[in-house]
Structures are given as C-alpha cells and as structure tokens.
Design an enzyme around this catalytic site. Structure first.
Site, PDB file in Angstrom:
ATOM      1  N   GLU A  47       0.795  -1.233   0.000  1.00 51.01           N
ATOM      2  CA  GLU A  47       0.000   0.000   0.000  1.00 51.01           C
ATOM      3  C   GLU A  47       0.821   1.273   0.000  1.00 51.01           C
ATOM      4  O   GLU A  47       0.277   2.365  -0.204  1.00 51.01           O
ATOM      5  CB  GLU A  47      -1.003   0.010   1.163  1.00 51.01           C
ATOM      6  CG  GLU A  47      -0.426  -0.097   2.534  1.00 51.01           C
ATOM      7  CD  GLU A  47      -0.426  -1.523   3.050  1.00 51.01           C
ATOM      8  OE1 GLU A  47      -0.564  -1.696   4.268  1.00 51.01           O
ATOM      9  OE2 GLU A  47      -0.259  -2.465   2.240  1.00 51.01           O
ATOM     10  N   ASN A  48       2.133   1.171   0.220  1.00 45.12           N
ATOM     11  CA  ASN A  48       2.932   2.390   0.127  1.00 45.12           C
ATOM     12  C   ASN A  48       3.283   2.760  -1.313  1.00 45.12           C
ATOM     13  O   ASN A  48       3.955   3.757  -1.548  1.00 45.12           O
ATOM     14  CB  ASN A  48       4.207   2.283   0.978  1.00 45.12           C
ATOM     15  CG  ASN A  48       5.086   1.123   0.576  1.00 45.12           C
ATOM     16  OD1 ASN A  48       4.616   0.018   0.349  1.00 45.12           O
ATOM     17  ND2 ASN A  48       6.389   1.355   0.503  1.00 45.12           N
TER      18      ASN A  48
END
Length: 217
Positions: A47-48
């Site tokens: 998700e980064n």
C-alpha cells in the site's frame, strides 16, 4: 517457533494462485514473498505504492529506495510499477485485490478481525488494515494460535478494538489451518506433530472438526 513459522508461511503461500493481485500485510505476511515459486505469475501489492514485488533483499543487496509497507527491502520483477499512496488506496477501495494476507491479535468465530490496537500499548493507528480487511475479495490471517501468555487468539468474540467485522475467511497458525464458516471455526489441516486435542485446547471458541481425513502441513 522458527520451523513452525516457516511451515505456516509455506502453507499460506500455497493458496496464492496464478493471476491474483495480492496484498501482503505488515509482519508475518510480508515473508510470504520468499515462499512463492519463482515462476508463479502473481502481482504483489504494497500500500505504500508498488505492484510487482520480488524476493526480499539484504541491506547490502537492496536499492534502499524500495521498501514494502513494513519497511523491508524488496526487489522488482518485470512489470513492476510505482505510484503514490492515493493511487494505491484507490486500488484497494475499488476492490481490485483478489487476496489480502494480514496479521492478527484476535479473530472472532464470526470472522471479526482485531489487529491494530492493544489497549495500554502504543499503536501508530489503524492504518491501511481497515480498508484492506473491508475491500479485498478474500481476507486471510497469519498468526500464532496463542499469544505469548498462552491465551487464545481465535475466540468466540474479539475483546480488542475491531479492524473490520465479518471479514476473515481463513486463518493460518503455527498449529493449524482454520476456516471461518457459517457456524464458526472449522479445522481444515494440522501442523506436523500437532494433535487435534492440542488445537482444540488452544482455541478459545468451539471448533468444528472434519469428518474425513485431515491434511497435514
């Protein structure tokens, strides 16, 4: 625990199917990448801001600009892509993840997940787990069967703050593979050397046992 953990990771990795888009959550799930076959065509998401994640690397080998959501150094594969966190979470919220693998403090027998806060202990916040647990098409958990004090993590009802309700489909532990079915926890497989009674005693909720022969991992 080391061997038990490696067996758990290897067993969970077997359920990652070709063509899937898969998010590996912080903690144990991020280690799944090192148990996937090199020729498996799967798109791993963090998700980064990255899709297409290869095996983890040591600091000496790594490009230190490339990390997963847990801060581990990762590698690229052909087709890897990079984007900002807004785009990453748009992918999550729009239901594009086939599978997310998360850690847990507790799992309820109805599939409730608690994995972000233990009262009295520091927590940076619920983070992306709340959306991953709600929006992925399938949510599974990797965790030890009990906490360090020997208390069950698989419970009739979670006592800790929830990340998301009714979301967990399967749990991989150091003792067993357990599904969350319509009537509660269902024992699917046993870890090598573990008995059914040991799993029953370590589980804080009724456990539905299979009628036929049980697999071992």
């Amino acid at each position: 625990m080391s061997n038990a953990r490696e067996r758990m990771l290897a067993r969970a990795a077997r359920d990652v199917q070709p063509g899937m888009v898969v998010n590996l959550g912080i903690g144990l799930p991020t280690k799944i990448v090192d148990h996937l076959p090199e020729d498996l065509c799967v798109c791993l998401h963090t998700e980064n801001g990255m899709t297409g994640i290869g095996p983890s690397l040591s600091p000496e080998q790594a490009d230190r600009n490339l990390i997963d959501a847990g801060g581990a150094y990762v590698s690229t594969v052909p087709g890897s892509a990079f984007f900002d966190s807004a785009t990453s979470f748009a992918m999550v919220r729009s239901g594009r993840l086939d599978l997310t693998m998360l850690g847990a403090f507790e799992v309820g027998s109805n599939g409730d997940l608690a994995n972000w806060k233990i009262p009295g202990k520091f927590s940076p916040g619920v983070g992306g787990g709340i959306e991953l647990a709600q929006k992925a098409r399938r949510v599974v958990v990797l965790t030890t069967h009990t906490d360090r004090a020997g208390n069950p993590k698989l419970k009739t009802k979670c006592s800790l703050p929830l990340t998301a309700p009714n979301c967990v489909a399967r749990i991989y532990t150091d003792l067993a593979v357990v599904d969350v079915g319509p009537k509660g926890f269902e024992l699917v497989e046993l870890a090598r050397g573990v008995t059914v009674n040991e799993v029953v005693e370590a589980t804080g909720a009724p456990l539905i046992l299979p009628r036929g022969e049980m697999g071992v991992f």
